[in-house]
Design an enzyme around this catalytic site. Structure first.
Site: not given
Length: 633
Positions: A115, A165, A261
Site C-alpha cells: 500500500h 501487503d 508503514s
C-alpha cells in the site's frame, strides 16, 4: 668378560621388569609423525584402580583465568538499523516527502508494504538508506540515495484490501555495502519463537502528530490471534478479518504509527561473531497509534519463494549471513564468561568412507578412551567409525562398546565407549577431561556448565565447534509441551537425561547440536554429560543431554581393562584384542604363539629383547610385576 657383561645386563632387565615397568615401557618406540598420540604405553598405565585421580594425573596447570566471551572482539556498531530504508516522493521543486519505510534485503532490492507504493495514485521515485536523521546532514557519513527503477507488488494484492501487503522496490543500481548500509536477513519459518519484536521508522511519534525526522525504534509484543481478530473484525478492507499471514502486536508505551508503514518488524539473531537483523514482518496498518493500540504486520515467511523469484537470488538466512558477514555489526555477549587457555579434549569421529557419515563428537576421558553417544557409533549404512581425530591428528579405533541397555532410536542409555589403538601423549594442549565424581565438586571446579555446539557452515565462521553456557534446566512438564520432544522421550527424562535451555537466538541453520559432544564445567575440566538431542543447536528448543555420573562404574570397568596393543605401523590393520592376565594365551610381536608370564619367568624372551631381536609384547601388570607374552620354545 663377554659372559659377565651379558649376565649383568640380564639381571638388570629382570630388575627393570619386576620393579620399574615405566622404564621398560619407555623402550617402546613412538610414532614420530604424531604429536598427540604414541604407541608407547604411558607410565603408571597399569597402576590406576579408578579414574578419580584424573585432575592430579593430567591437569598439572589449573585453568582459573576467565574473560568475558567476546564474539568478534569489539562493541556493537552504533548503526543499529543499516537495512532501514525510507521511500520518498519528489516534487517539482526537488523537495522530497518521505512517507513510508522499507528494508534493504539485497544490494538492489528494498522490501516494503504494497500500500506504500502509491500515494494519491503516484508512486515513490527515490529511496534513502543509511540516514538516521532526515533533517540533518551531520549524520550522513553512511547516507546513500537512489532513484527507483521498478516496483513489483505481490500479484494478489489489491489496494482496496489489506491482504498480501508487500512489494519489492528495485533500485537503479546496487548499494555500496558499509556498516551503515547492509541488507537484513529473513526469518524462514512461520513459527516465531519470540516474546517480543523490534520495530523502527520515521513515522509519527503519537496520534495526530507529525512524522519524526529521526529514526525511532520500539519494542512490541505479539498478541494472540483471537484477540487480534476481536480488535479487527471483518470489514470493507478486511472482508475475511485477520488471516493467518497477519500478526498483531502491541507495546505498553510504544506502537507503529502512520509513516512507519512498510518498515521492519524484526528480531536480532546471532552468529558466533555478529548480530543479524532478521525480518519477521512488515508494518501494515493499525488503529490509532499509541495508547496500547494494536498494530497489524504482514508476515514475510509465506512469501519468500515469490520474493526470490523477483530478486533473483536466495534469501535464506545462511546465504544472507555468508554474503554480508563482513558488514554485520560485531557484538559482545554480556554476562557470559569463558575459561582462558583450556585444554583440548573433544575429538571428531571418522569413518573409512566419510560420505554419508554423521558429524559426531566425543571426549577423551583417559589415555586411550573416548566417551560419545551410542548413536554416533553408526552411520546410515550401519558401519562403525574407524578413527578419531583431535586438532587434525588421527588415530585408529580398535574397540567400541555401547551401553548394554541402549536401544537404537532411543535416547535412554545413549552412551558408548571407544578404545583407541594408540595412547595420548601428555602435552600442554591435549589432556583427558575428568568424570563428574562428587569428590571433584569443590571450589576449584566451576559449577556453571557449557554445551558444545557445531557451526557446520565453514564459509560462515572460522570456528567449527564452540561452547555456549547453558542458561538453566527444564523438567518433564516443559518437555511435555513440546510435541517433537515428547514423542522422542516417551518416559520423560528418566534417571539419566537432563534438559537445558541454551537459547542464544542463533541464525536458523547456522548451528547444530554437537552429537556426542560434551557438556563441560566452566573450566572445561569436567564432563557432566553428552549431547543427545537439540534442534538448531538448542537455540530455540532445549538441549537434551545424558548425565554421566550414574555411568561411572560402567565406564571405569571398560577403561581399566588393560589390553594388548600390537606393534603395527599401519592403521589399516585389524587389531585383535585378547584379555591379558598371567597364563592366558597370546602372540608375540614376531607372530609366535605363547602364554602371558611374569617377565622373570620368561628368560628366553628377555634374551631376545636384549639382542634386539624382538620387542616384548606387554600383557599387563599383575601383583606389581610385569607380565609379557612368553613364546613357546
Amino acid at each position: 668378560m663377554i659372559l659377565d657383561r651379558r649376565f649383568c645386563l640380564f639381571l638388570l632387565l629382570l630388575v627393570v621388569a619386576s620393579y620399574a615397568i615405566p622404564h621398560l615401557e619407555d623402550e617402546l618406540p613412538t610414532n614420530s609423525g604424531s604429536v598427540f598420540f604414541t604407541k608407547r604405553i604411558p607410565k603408571s598405565y597399569y597402576q590406576r584402580s579408578n579414574l578419580a585421580d584424573c585432575h592430579a594425573r593430567f591437569h598439572e596447570r589449573r585453568v582459573d583465568r576467565y574473560q568475558t566471551a567476546v564474539f568478534g572482539g569489539v562493541k556493537a556498531n552504533e548503526t543499529e538499523f543499516p537495512h532501514m530504508a525510507v521511500l520518498g516522493w519528489s516534487d517539482e521543486a526537488g523537495q522530497v516527502q518521505w512517507q513510508c519505510g522499507g528494508s534493504l534485503i539485497t544490494k538492489r532490492f528494498v522490501l516494503t508494504a504494497a500500500h506504500c507504493v502509491q500515494n494519491g495514485g503516484i508512486s515513490p521515485d527515490v529511496v534513502r538508506l543509511g540516514d538516521v536523521n532526515l533533517a540533518s546532514t551531520e549524520d550522513d557519513q553512511y547516507g546513500q540515495q537512489f532513484m527507483i527503477k521498478e516496483i513489483t507488488r505481490h500479484p494478489q494484492h489489491v489496494f482496496k484490501e489489506k491482504y498480501y501487503d508487500l512489494a519489492l522496490v528495485e533500485l537503479e543500481k546496487d548499494v555500496t555495502l558499509t556498516p551503515g548500509v547492509c541488507p537484513a536477513c529473513i526469518w524462514p519459518d512461520q513459527v516465531y519463537p519470540y516474546e517480543s519484536f523490534e520495530v523502527a521508522g520515521f513515522g509519527a511519534t503519537g496520534f495526530a502528530e507529525d512524522n519524526s525526522p529521526n529514526l525511532l525504534k520500539a519494542r512490541i509484543e505479539p498478541v494472540d490471534q483471537n484477540s487480534c481478530t476481536t480488535a479487527f473484525p471483518a470489514s470493507r478492507g478486511l472482508p475475511r478479518g485477520i488471516v493467518d499471514d497477519q500478526l498483531c502486536a502491541v507495546g505498553k508505551n510504544s506502537d507503529t504509527c502512520p509513516g512507519d508503514s512498510g518498515g521492519p518488524l524484526q528480531t536480532t539473531l546471532h552468529t558466533y561473531h555478529h548480530k543479524v537483523a532478521t525480518l519477521v514482518g512488515i508494518t501494515s496498518f493499525g488503529s490509532a497509534c499509541g495508547l496500547g493500540s494494536f498494530g497489524v504486520y504482514q508476515k514475510i515467511a509465506p512469501y519468500v519463494a515469490w520474493m526470490e523469484s523477483v530478486v533473483g537470488e536466495p534469501l535464506d538466512p545462511l546465504s544472507c549471513v555468508k554474503n554480508y558477514e563482513s558488514y554485520l555489526a560485531q557484538e559482545q555477549i554480556g554476562n557470559e564468561y569463558e575459561a582462558v587457555d583450556t585444554y583440548y579434549s573433544r575429538v571428531y569421529l571418522h569413518w573409512r568412507n566419510e560420505q554419508d557419515s554423521p558429524s559426531c563428537g566425543g571426549t577423551l576421558i583417559d589415555y586411550n578412551t573416548v566417551v560419545t553417544s551410542a548413536h554416533c557409533t553408526f552411520n546410515s549404512r550401519g558401519e562403525q567409525p574407524s578413527h578419531v581425530s583431535i586438532i587434525g591428528q588421527k588415530t585408529q579405533i580398535i574397540k567400541i562398546q555401547r551401553h548394554p541397555k541402549f536401544e537404537f532410536g532411543s535416547f535412554y542409555n545413549d552412551i558408548a565407549l571407544v578404545r583407541l589403538g594408540k595412547f595420548l601423549r601428555k602435552t600442554e594442549i591435549v589432556v583427558p577431561t575428568c568424570l563428574p565424581y562428587r569428590s571433584v565438586f569443590d571450589s576449584h571446579v566451576p559449577q556453571n556448565k557449557s554445551a558444545s555446539i557445531r557451526l557446520p557452515k565453514s564459509g560462515i565462521s572460522p570456528k567449527q565447534q564452540i561452547y555456549l553456557g547453558v542458561k538453566g534446566d527444564c523438567n518433564n512438564e516443559y518437555i511435555a509441551k513440546l510435541p517433537r520432544y515428547a514423542e522422542k522421550l516417551p518416559r520423560g527424562l528418566g534417571k539419566s537425561l537432563r534438559c537445558y535451555e541454551v537459547d542464544y537466538e542463533l541464525v536458523p541453520g547456522i548451528a547444530e547440536i554437537d552429537k556426542g559432544g560434551p557438556l563441560l564445567s566452566g573450566d572445561e575440566s569436567v564432563i557432566y554429560g553428552l549431547n543427545v538431542y537439540g534442534e538448531d543447536g538448542g537455540s530455540y528448543n532445549p538441549l537434551i543431554t545424558i548425565g554421566l555420573e550414574r555411568y561411572i562404574p560402567w565406564i571405569e570397568q571398560f577403561v581399566l581393562e588393560r589390553y594388548n596393543y600390537p606393534a603395527h605401523d599401519s592403521d589399516s590393520v585389524e587389531f585383535q584384542e585378547t584379555a591379558l592376565y598371567e597364563g592366558s594365551r597370546c602372540m608375540t610381536n614376531d607372530r609366535r604363539n605363547g602364554k602371558c608370564r611374569f617377565a622373570a619367568q620368561c628368560r628366553w624372551e628377555i634374551e631376545r629383547y636384549k639382542y634386539g631381536l624382538v620387542r616384548p609384547m606387554m600383557c599387563g601388570y599383575q601383583d606389581h610385576k610385569v607380565v609379557i607374552c612368553c613364546p613357546r620354545r
